[in-house]
Motif scaffolding. Structure first.
Motif, mmCIF file in Angstrom:
data_model
loop_
_atom_site.group_PDB
_atom_site.id
_atom_site.type_symbol
_atom_site.label_atom_id
_atom_site.label_comp_id
_atom_site.label_asym_id
_atom_site.label_seq_id
_atom_site.Cartn_x
_atom_site.Cartn_y
_atom_site.Cartn_z
ATOM 1 N N GLU A 41 0.861 -1.190 0.000
ATOM 2 C CA GLU A 41 0.000 0.000 0.000
ATOM 3 C C GLU A 41 0.891 1.232 0.000
ATOM 4 O O GLU A 41 1.651 1.451 0.939
ATOM 5 N N ILE A 42 0.821 2.007 -1.046
ATOM 6 C CA ILE A 42 1.669 3.185 -1.169
ATOM 7 C C ILE A 42 1.126 4.347 -0.342
ATOM 8 O O ILE A 42 1.877 5.112 0.246
ATOM 9 N N ASP A 43 -0.186 4.484 -0.266
ATOM 10 C CA ASP A 43 -0.802 5.605 0.448
ATOM 11 C C ASP A 43 -0.962 5.265 1.927
ATOM 12 O O ASP A 43 -1.978 4.756 2.369
ATOM 13 N N TYR A 44 0.096 5.556 2.702
ATOM 14 C CA TYR A 44 0.101 5.214 4.126
ATOM 15 C C TYR A 44 -1.024 5.878 4.902
ATOM 16 O O TYR A 44 -1.495 5.349 5.895
ATOM 17 N N ASN A 45 -1.468 7.038 4.439
ATOM 18 C CA ASN A 45 -2.517 7.759 5.153
ATOM 19 C C ASN A 45 -3.834 6.988 5.204
ATOM 20 O O ASN A 45 -4.674 7.259 6.061
ATOM 21 N N THR A 46 -4.022 6.017 4.319
ATOM 22 C CA THR A 46 -5.276 5.262 4.316
ATOM 23 C C THR A 46 -5.350 4.246 5.444
ATOM 24 O O THR A 46 -6.433 3.805 5.798
ATOM 25 N N TRP A 47 -4.204 3.867 6.029
ATOM 26 C CA TRP A 47 -4.249 2.832 7.070
ATOM 27 C C TRP A 47 -3.567 3.206 8.374
ATOM 28 O O TRP A 47 -3.841 2.593 9.397
#
Length: 123
Positions: free
Chosen positions: A72-78
């Motif tokens: 997952e590249i978008d760390y802000n999602t998790w």
């Protein structure tokens, strides 16, 4: 992890390029081999295209714990789903007791004896 057993869940976020992460891995391996009432899961944050490097590292270090590679590249999602106070730094460790719902989150390198103390705090 919605496991309803009495097994305490220990989830460690780490990467092969993170020296403090690598330094603390033996603590999780020791706990996994000595304790039957905990489940250790190591979440690797290396990029997915580095999976061969990660696998080589795991073999070289003889890591026996369950290891998942987070793709997952978008760390802000998790990150906020793990802990709302997590700034995103690693190593980071989440300890959950599914029996009573208690949890502890630590955003730093753990040292000898600290893991056991954190487990006691969620019991």
């Amino acid at each position: 992890m919605n496991e309803k057993s009495g097994t305490i869940q220990i989830i460690n976020f780490w990467a092969t390029w993170c020296a403090p992460c690598v330094k603390e891995l033996p603590l999780f391996e020791k706990l996994r081999s000595e304790s039957t009432d905990v489940k250790v899961t190591l979440i690797n944050l290396d990029f997915a295209d580095k999976v061969k490097k990660v696998n080589t590292f795991l073999l070289k270090k003889n890591i026996q714990s369950e290891v998942l590679l987070l793709d997952e590249i978008d760390y802000n999602t998790w990150i906020d789903k793990v802990d709302k106070n997590w700034g995103g730094a690693i190593p980071a460790t989440l300890i959950i007791n599914p029996k009573n719902g208690k949890r502890k989150f630590v955003e730093r390198e753990l040292h000898e004896g600290e893991l056991q103390k954190l487990i006691e705090e969620v019991q």
